[in-house]
Design a protein around this motif. Structure first.
Motif, mmCIF file in Angstrom:
data_model
loop_
_atom_site.group_PDB
_atom_site.id
_atom_site.type_symbol
_atom_site.label_atom_id
_atom_site.label_comp_id
_atom_site.label_asym_id
_atom_site.label_seq_id
_atom_site.Cartn_x
_atom_site.Cartn_y
_atom_site.Cartn_z
ATOM 1 N N HIS A 202 -22.034 -100.081 -2.255
ATOM 2 C CA HIS A 202 -23.005 -99.546 -3.207
ATOM 3 C C HIS A 202 -22.336 -98.427 -3.995
ATOM 4 O O HIS A 202 -21.588 -97.626 -3.428
ATOM 5 C CB HIS A 202 -24.242 -98.999 -2.491
ATOM 6 C CG HIS A 202 -25.192 -100.059 -2.013
ATOM 7 N ND1 HIS A 202 -24.983 -100.747 -0.844
ATOM 8 C CD2 HIS A 202 -26.346 -100.545 -2.552
ATOM 9 C CE1 HIS A 202 -25.980 -101.613 -0.661
ATOM 10 N NE2 HIS A 202 -26.809 -101.511 -1.688
ATOM 11 N N LEU A 203 -22.616 -98.388 -5.286
ATOM 12 C CA LEU A 203 -22.038 -97.363 -6.145
ATOM 13 C C LEU A 203 -23.150 -96.622 -6.867
ATOM 14 O O LEU A 203 -24.088 -97.235 -7.385
ATOM 15 C CB LEU A 203 -21.092 -98.012 -7.161
ATOM 16 C CG LEU A 203 -20.174 -97.083 -7.973
ATOM 17 C CD1 LEU A 203 -19.241 -96.325 -7.044
ATOM 18 C CD2 LEU A 203 -19.365 -97.914 -8.978
ATOM 19 N N GLU A 204 -23.071 -95.295 -6.869
ATOM 20 C CA GLU A 204 -24.044 -94.461 -7.564
ATOM 21 C C GLU A 204 -23.344 -93.204 -8.052
ATOM 22 O O GLU A 204 -22.165 -92.991 -7.772
ATOM 23 C CB GLU A 204 -25.203 -94.099 -6.640
ATOM 24 C CG GLU A 204 -24.781 -93.344 -5.380
ATOM 25 C CD GLU A 204 -25.946 -93.056 -4.447
ATOM 26 O OE1 GLU A 204 -26.930 -92.455 -4.909
ATOM 27 O OE2 GLU A 204 -25.851 -93.437 -3.268
ATOM 28 N N ILE A 208 -21.081 -93.903 -13.822
ATOM 29 C CA ILE A 208 -20.432 -95.017 -13.125
ATOM 30 C C ILE A 208 -20.444 -96.265 -13.996
ATOM 31 O O ILE A 208 -21.242 -96.409 -14.913
ATOM 32 C CB ILE A 208 -21.121 -95.316 -11.775
ATOM 33 C CG1 ILE A 208 -22.536 -95.872 -11.998
ATOM 34 C CG2 ILE A 208 -21.140 -94.094 -10.895
ATOM 35 C CD1 ILE A 208 -23.171 -96.437 -10.769
ATOM 36 N N ASN A 209 -19.546 -97.178 -13.688
ATOM 37 C CA ASN A 209 -19.508 -98.484 -14.341
ATOM 38 C C ASN A 209 -19.300 -99.541 -13.259
ATOM 39 O O ASN A 209 -18.209 -99.659 -12.708
ATOM 40 C CB ASN A 209 -18.378 -98.556 -15.360
ATOM 41 C CG ASN A 209 -18.329 -99.908 -16.066
ATOM 42 O OD1 ASN A 209 -19.271 -100.688 -16.000
ATOM 43 N ND2 ASN A 209 -17.233 -100.178 -16.732
ATOM 44 N N GLN A 236 -16.503 -102.506 -21.565
ATOM 45 C CA GLN A 236 -17.673 -103.054 -20.895
ATOM 46 C C GLN A 236 -18.832 -102.079 -20.929
ATOM 47 O O GLN A 236 -19.979 -102.470 -21.147
ATOM 48 C CB GLN A 236 -17.315 -103.395 -19.440
ATOM 49 C CG GLN A 236 -16.374 -104.579 -19.329
ATOM 50 C CD GLN A 236 -15.758 -104.687 -17.951
ATOM 51 O OE1 GLN A 236 -15.800 -103.754 -17.159
ATOM 52 N NE2 GLN A 236 -15.169 -105.830 -17.662
ATOM 53 N N ARG A 237 -18.529 -100.796 -20.718
ATOM 54 C CA ARG A 237 -19.592 -99.806 -20.707
ATOM 55 C C ARG A 237 -20.268 -99.714 -22.072
ATOM 56 O O ARG A 237 -21.474 -99.569 -22.195
ATOM 57 C CB ARG A 237 -19.058 -98.439 -20.296
ATOM 58 C CG ARG A 237 -20.139 -97.378 -20.234
ATOM 59 C CD ARG A 237 -19.586 -95.993 -19.958
ATOM 60 N NE ARG A 237 -19.066 -95.899 -18.615
ATOM 61 C CZ ARG A 237 -17.808 -95.644 -18.331
ATOM 62 N NH1 ARG A 237 -16.933 -95.469 -19.299
ATOM 63 N NH2 ARG A 237 -17.405 -95.571 -17.082
ATOM 64 N N SER A 238 -19.460 -99.818 -23.148
ATOM 65 C CA SER A 238 -20.015 -99.665 -24.481
ATOM 66 C C SER A 238 -20.934 -100.813 -24.854
ATOM 67 O O SER A 238 -21.832 -100.669 -25.680
ATOM 68 C CB SER A 238 -18.881 -99.577 -25.508
ATOM 69 O OG SER A 238 -18.128 -100.785 -25.522
ATOM 70 N N HIS A 241 -23.207 -101.228 -20.467
ATOM 71 C CA HIS A 241 -23.634 -100.067 -19.684
ATOM 72 C C HIS A 241 -23.415 -98.798 -20.506
ATOM 73 O O HIS A 241 -22.348 -98.192 -20.437
ATOM 74 C CB HIS A 241 -22.854 -99.979 -18.368
ATOM 75 C CG HIS A 241 -23.208 -101.064 -17.415
ATOM 76 N ND1 HIS A 241 -24.217 -100.966 -16.492
ATOM 77 C CD2 HIS A 241 -22.695 -102.304 -17.272
ATOM 78 C CE1 HIS A 241 -24.305 -102.088 -15.812
ATOM 79 N NE2 HIS A 241 -23.386 -102.909 -16.259
ATOM 80 N N PRO A 242 -24.370 -98.404 -21.318
ATOM 81 C CA PRO A 242 -24.190 -97.217 -22.147
ATOM 82 C C PRO A 242 -23.816 -96.015 -21.292
ATOM 83 O O PRO A 242 -24.306 -95.833 -20.190
ATOM 84 C CB PRO A 242 -25.567 -97.033 -22.793
ATOM 85 C CG PRO A 242 -26.197 -98.395 -22.733
ATOM 86 C CD PRO A 242 -25.680 -99.025 -21.490
ATOM 87 N N THR A 243 -22.912 -95.173 -21.842
ATOM 88 C CA THR A 243 -22.483 -93.986 -21.130
ATOM 89 C C THR A 243 -23.649 -93.053 -20.893
ATOM 90 O O THR A 243 -24.447 -92.789 -21.769
ATOM 91 C CB THR A 243 -21.392 -93.262 -21.936
ATOM 92 O OG1 THR A 243 -20.317 -94.169 -22.129
ATOM 93 C CG2 THR A 243 -20.906 -92.035 -21.195
#
Length: 420
Positions: A202-204, A208-209, A236-238, A241-243
């Motif tokens: 799990h990542l939090e 994070i991305n 990918q974030r852009s 997954h918005p920063t």
């Protein structure tokens, strides 16, 4: 950097302790079960996916194809690097013949077969197949396992180049050339199921991305890993997954670790800063060359090589002990070999056991944990770090990111034990 032996901890997992000790990721307690048993059924799938490895010959072809090199150019380039073109081609042909042998053997039993290369292997192919055959070595087996989330779906490894590859996760090497014999035994139920534990992640945290990066694909691009990872994850974030600096809820990553995960700075010469919490205990600051957390399957792999001792080291330690205590400690070869063997043996445990084993590599500042660990939480204080799963899948893991590593009964991998 002055060498210091790694700090190690071995955990025995209990459902009650796991539930009590993991509020960060809010994980349910896994039920305990017998994870290695004699088969009471036959192995008769109707649809099988055969996933083949990328040979070194294919890798070099793909790697330089983007530069427009011809086959003759490739020969010359490999010669300049000290690699043998003919040798790579020979190993490629051996692998290809063994894959054909596997496919023909399955088809003769009336099984529908689809052959896929690693770049074509995806979740859709996993859903289609009743069983999956990994045709390669341990690396291919790790890749195949990473996309299987149904614990009822069996995975079978066949070593297609046994003269050059160990294939610890594969069938005994004699079945590479006698695969029909292996099939007959499987169909008669003359085997055992082995349920290999896997790491759930799990990542939090902040910024994070959770999008993975395939390190094999990045190697093909001829870019340095840290630069490629940064470009890929930022892109990918852009788009997906918005920063955001907001703290996110725990995100279950789309991969399971069969061997181990490694956390550390991308540049190996840079010290890794992070904090470690065991069983929901206090955060302990660490500064080291990185952190490895493995399963029983992985205890025979990288983790073993991180921690193992050599006879020369054991002899030096015994000599110092003898001088400091005045005790008549034996220093003969047989005794040293026995001590070394017993210590190294203690580093390994069964792939079905509900345990985690973590190693802090070359700790600069550390404290030793006294509690038996069930869940490991790591908070990054790194600058350009990655969390790498089974050496093939990487996640960005920089300052503020928190990873929770645990075991879950639903994540076990169904594999086959077939004796010689």
């Amino acid at each position: 950097m002055t060498y210091r032996p790694p700090v190690r901890a071995l955990c025995a997992l209990s459902a009650a302790r796991l539930w009590r000790s993991s509020p960060r990721a809010r994980l349910p307690p896994p039920p305990l079960r017998t994870v290695c048993s004699r088969s009471e059924e036959t192995f008769k799938p109707s649809k099988v996916a055969v996933v083949t490895k990328t040979t070194r010959y294919e890798f070099e072809q793909q790697r330089y194809r983007y530069a427009g090199l011809s086959e003759d150019d490739l020969k010359q380039l490999l010669a300049l690097k000290g690699s043998s073109y003919s040798g790579l081609l020979e190993r490629h042909n051996i692998h290809t013949l063994n894959v054909e042998h596997i496919v023909e053997s399955l088809q003769k039993e009336g099984i529908e077969v689809r052959v896929v290369r690693r770049r074509e292997y995806d979740e859709e192919m996993v859903r289609w197949a009743d069983a999956i055959v990994s045709a390669g070595g341990d690396g291919t087996m790790l890749l195949v396992a990473s996309k299987v989330f149904d614990k009822r779906k069996p995975v079978l490894g066949v070593n297609t180049d046994p003269e050059r590859s160990e294939g610890h996760l594969c069938l005994p090497v004699r079945y590479t050339r006698t695969f029909p014999e292996a099939l007959r035994k499987l169909q008669r139920g003359e085997f055992s199921w082995q349920w290999r534990q896997r790491l759930r992640l799990h990542l939090e945290g902040t910024g994070i991305n959770p999008m993975p990066v395939d390190l094999h694909e990045q190697q093909l691009s001829l870019e340095q890993h840290n630069q490629a990872h940064r470009i890929s994850t930022e892109a990918q974030r852009s788009t997906t997954h918005p920063t955001s600096d907001a703290v996110t809820s725990p995100h279950l990553l789309p991969v399971r670790g069969l061997n181990e995960i490694f956390i550390g700075e991308s540049l190996s010469s840079r010290a890794s800063y992070y904090e470690l919490s065991v069983d929901d205990g206090p955060w302990e600051k660490q500064k080291s060359s990185g952190l490895s957390i493995c399963t029983g399957t992985g205890s025979k792999a990288w983790s073993y090589n991180i921690n193992k001792l050599f006879e020369e080291t054991v002899r030096d330690i015994l000599m110092i002990g003898r001088e400091q205590t005045g005790l008549d400690v034996p220093l003969n070869r047989e005794f040293i070999e026995k001590v070394t063997k017993e210590y190294n043996k203690s580093l390994v445990f069964g792939p079905e056991e509900s345990r985690l084993f973590f190693s802090i590599r070359e700790p600069i500042v550390n404290r030793v944990f006294s509690s038996m660990l069930c869940v490991v939480c790591v908070r990054s204080r790194c600058w350009d770090a990655c969390m790498v799963v089974d050496g093939g899948t990487s996640f960005e893991f920089n300052d503020g990111a928190i990873a929770t590593i645990s075991l879950n009964e639903e994540d076990q991998l169904r594999t086959i034990l077939l004796r010689d």
